[in-house]
Design an enzyme around this catalytic site. Structure first.
Site, short mmCIF file in Angstrom:
data_model
loop_
_atom_site.label_atom_id
_atom_site.label_comp_id
_atom_site.label_asym_id
_atom_site.label_seq_id
_atom_site.Cartn_x
_atom_site.Cartn_y
_atom_site.Cartn_z
N ASP A 1 0.68 -7.48 -0.40
CA ASP A 1 1.65 -7.55 -1.49
C ASP A 1 2.70 -8.64 -1.26
O ASP A 1 3.88 -8.46 -1.52
CB ASP A 1 2.35 -6.19 -1.69
CG ASP A 1 2.99 -6.06 -3.07
OD1 ASP A 1 2.69 -6.91 -3.94
OD2 ASP A 1 3.79 -5.14 -3.29
N GLY B 1 13.84 -3.42 -8.83
CA GLY B 1 14.50 -4.73 -8.81
C GLY B 1 14.74 -5.23 -7.41
O GLY B 1 14.92 -6.42 -7.18
N ASN B 2 14.73 -4.31 -6.42
CA ASN B 2 14.89 -4.70 -5.01
C ASN B 2 13.59 -5.28 -4.44
O ASN B 2 13.62 -5.93 -3.39
CB ASN B 2 15.29 -3.51 -4.15
CG ASN B 2 16.78 -3.38 -3.96
OD1 ASN B 2 17.39 -2.42 -4.40
ND2 ASN B 2 17.38 -4.35 -3.28
N SER B 3 12.47 -5.04 -5.10
CA SER B 3 11.17 -5.51 -4.58
C SER B 3 11.21 -7.02 -4.35
O SER B 3 11.60 -7.79 -5.22
CB SER B 3 10.06 -5.18 -5.57
OG SER B 3 9.80 -3.81 -5.61
N LEU C 1 -10.90 -7.70 15.15
CA LEU C 1 -11.25 -7.28 16.50
C LEU C 1 -12.72 -6.89 16.58
O LEU C 1 -13.42 -7.24 17.53
CB LEU C 1 -10.36 -6.09 16.90
CG LEU C 1 -10.38 -5.64 18.35
CD1 LEU C 1 -9.88 -6.75 19.26
CD2 LEU C 1 -9.52 -4.38 18.52
N GLY C 2 -13.19 -6.13 15.57
CA GLY C 2 -14.59 -5.75 15.54
C GLY C 2 -14.88 -4.36 16.06
O GLY C 2 -15.93 -4.13 16.68
N VAL C 3 -13.94 -3.42 15.83
CA VAL C 3 -14.16 -2.04 16.26
C VAL C 3 -14.04 -1.10 15.06
O VAL C 3 -13.32 -1.38 14.12
CB VAL C 3 -13.16 -1.61 17.35
CG1 VAL C 3 -13.38 -2.41 18.63
CG2 VAL C 3 -11.72 -1.75 16.88
N HIS D 1 3.37 -7.94 -6.56
CA HIS D 1 3.49 -7.15 -7.80
C HIS D 1 4.68 -7.59 -8.66
O HIS D 1 4.73 -7.26 -9.84
CB HIS D 1 3.58 -5.65 -7.48
CG HIS D 1 4.88 -5.19 -6.93
ND1 HIS D 1 5.11 -4.99 -5.58
CD2 HIS D 1 6.04 -4.85 -7.54
CE1 HIS D 1 6.34 -4.57 -5.39
NE2 HIS D 1 6.93 -4.48 -6.56
#
Length: 472
Positions: free
Chosen positions: A155, A227-229, A284-286, A125
């Site tokens: 992200d 701004g920390n992102s 995994l398929g569950v 983002h």
């Protein structure tokens, strides 16, 4: 007579001396004793200072020291500036002066250098829709950056800058080893301030903010602001254990909790982008959900923590390994599974063909089954329905490079889609202009869509004709 008078005077003088001494010593002593007794009714305060000799550096043994961790991370965290060209609403002044609707919009964030050759990880983002990305190092040198790849679901984005010298960088730590209550640092550029360090503790792990069990954040109370992102979450050893991503806030500023993508997930995303150009997810398929008191009661079990398997997807590693409906998954590779995001978070660090050891409870017995993760080829997409990856021969036959096949329409929205010619067998090619190379692309496009805006779907109908519809 004279002797008697002398005796009387001596006696009187002795009496006066005796009375004076009594007044001076005895009564004053009683008054002093009375005063002391009155003071004794007040609280007694015990000094807190002792003369016990403390060991050398005892203060540092009690309070954490962040100096070394800060020194390791400050030069590896950079300022990211994103310049995007956006179309603003036309105003009367624009018409009068003949001004263009397109204007530059600048956004800022942080990034972390992860190699001496200039690879930088940040949030998707932070650089989304960027026409130009510039990087400023801690020594104030600036460079233009190339976008290598992104993953909207987690992200995470990967950038690259070219320099003539090796850069300071941070190596990924093991976020699975991070403990709740452990001290951490958040390093970034809040409010366009360079190299800001804040401290806190890990408040929780495997946090999902979406409500769809698609996320698995590290939660911390280290102060993180706009701004920390994209900045670094660092432990006291200076290890990179997360990429700061979001805050819990009502006004856009920090009020107590912030969230970071665990380093094990970020590292896997970066490696996939470097090697394949996109993210390779091993499934995994569950199908199922997390247990709690209510769910346990409905299912007739005493177990209130774990992942309850309600369905096993055919032709997946779970089915081939022997996992069955009704099993309760408790651990994967020794990592405890107490909620759905524990399971999804760990699996996001794995790739197709990886083998994981699944510890489960079946009929009160514990079993450990090795499961080979497979590439996700079938997925349930909200609003649309079930979609499946196309084989290479299908793509060749249709003369296209991308697309997924509609295998089943959504029960709720299917009748509405049919009115616009959308049906089973169609090839879904784009969602909101994004090309769909796999079912993962389709999932991320829907998950990241703002449903306050129309959803644009492009597809190839069963007659081979290209069509598009808009869902509001």
């Amino acid at each position: 007579m004279k002797k008697i008078l002398t005796l009387v005077c001596v006696s009187a003088l002795g009496g006066l001396l005796t009375l004076g001494g009594y007044k001076l010593f005895v009564e004053d002593g009683k008054q002093e004793q009375l005063t002391v007794e009155q003071v004794s009714d007040l609280p007694i305060y015990v000094p807190t200072h002792t003369n016990v000799t403390s060991p050398t550096n005892s203060i540092s043994n009690i309070a954490p020291n962040f100096v070394e961790a800060a020194e390791k991370s400050l030069d590896a965290v950079v300022h990211v500036k994103n310049t995007a060209i956006v179309s603003a609403p036309m105003t009367m002044q624009d018409l009068f002066y003949g001004r263009s609707q397109q204007r530059a919009q600048v956004g800022t964030g942080s990034g972390v250098i992860i190699s001496p050759t200039g690879y930088i990880v940040t949030n998707n983002h932070v650089i989304q829709n960027a026409n130009e990305i510039s990087i400023t190092l801690n020594n104030n040198r600036s460079y233009m950056a190339e976008l290598i790849g992104t993953d909207e679901t987690t992200d995470i984005a990967l950038l690259k800058i070219e320099t003539d010298e090796d850069l300071p960088f941070m190596a990924f730590g093991d976020s699975d080893n991070a403990k709740i209550g452990e001290w951490v640092l958040a390093v970034g550029n809040p409010f366009n301030l360079n190299s800001t360090v804040t401290a806190g503790i890990i408040s929780a792990k495997s946090r999902d903010l979406s409500g769809r069990n698609t996320q698995s954040f590290i939660q911390t109370d280290a102060a993180v602001n706009p701004g920390n992102s994209g900045g670094a979450l660092v432990n006291t050893n200076g290890d990179l254990i997360g990429i700061n991503t979001a805050i819990s806030s009502r006004d856009g500023s920090y009020i107590g909790y912030s969230f970071a993508v665990p380093s094990n997930i970020a590292r896997k995303i970066v490696n996939d982008i470097m090697e394949y150009g996109n993210v390779q997810n091993g499934i995994l398929g569950v199908v199922g959900g997390a247990l709690n008191s209510k769910a346990a009661k409905e299912l007739g079990t005493d177990i209130t923590e774990g992942f309850y398997v309600s369905e096993v997807t055919e032709d997946t590693g779970a089915e081939k390994a022997g996992i069955k409906s009704g099993d309760i998954i408790k651990k994967v590779d020794g990592v405890e599974i107490n909620k759905f995001s524990d399971l999804t978070g760990y699996l996001k660090t794995k790739s197709p063909n990886d083998v994981v050891n699944v510890t489960l409870i079946r009929n009160d017995d514990e079993k450990v089954l090795p499961v080979t993760l497979l590439k996700n080829s079938v997925a349930e997409i909200p609003i649309i329905g079930r979609v499946k990856n196309l084989e290479n021969e299908d793509l060749t036959k249709l003369k296209i490079d991308y697309g997924v096949e509609i295998k089943k329409l959504n029960k709720k929205y299917g009748p509405y889609l049919k009115e616009y010619g959308f049906e089973v067998g169609n090839i879904l090619t784009k969602i909101n202009g994004k090309k769909l190379y796999s079912v993962d692309d389709a999932q991320s496009s829907i998950e990241n869509h703002n449903f306050n805006e129309p959803l644009r779907i492009e597809f190839i109908n069963n007659n081979g004709e290209k069509e598009s519809i808009m869902i509001r």
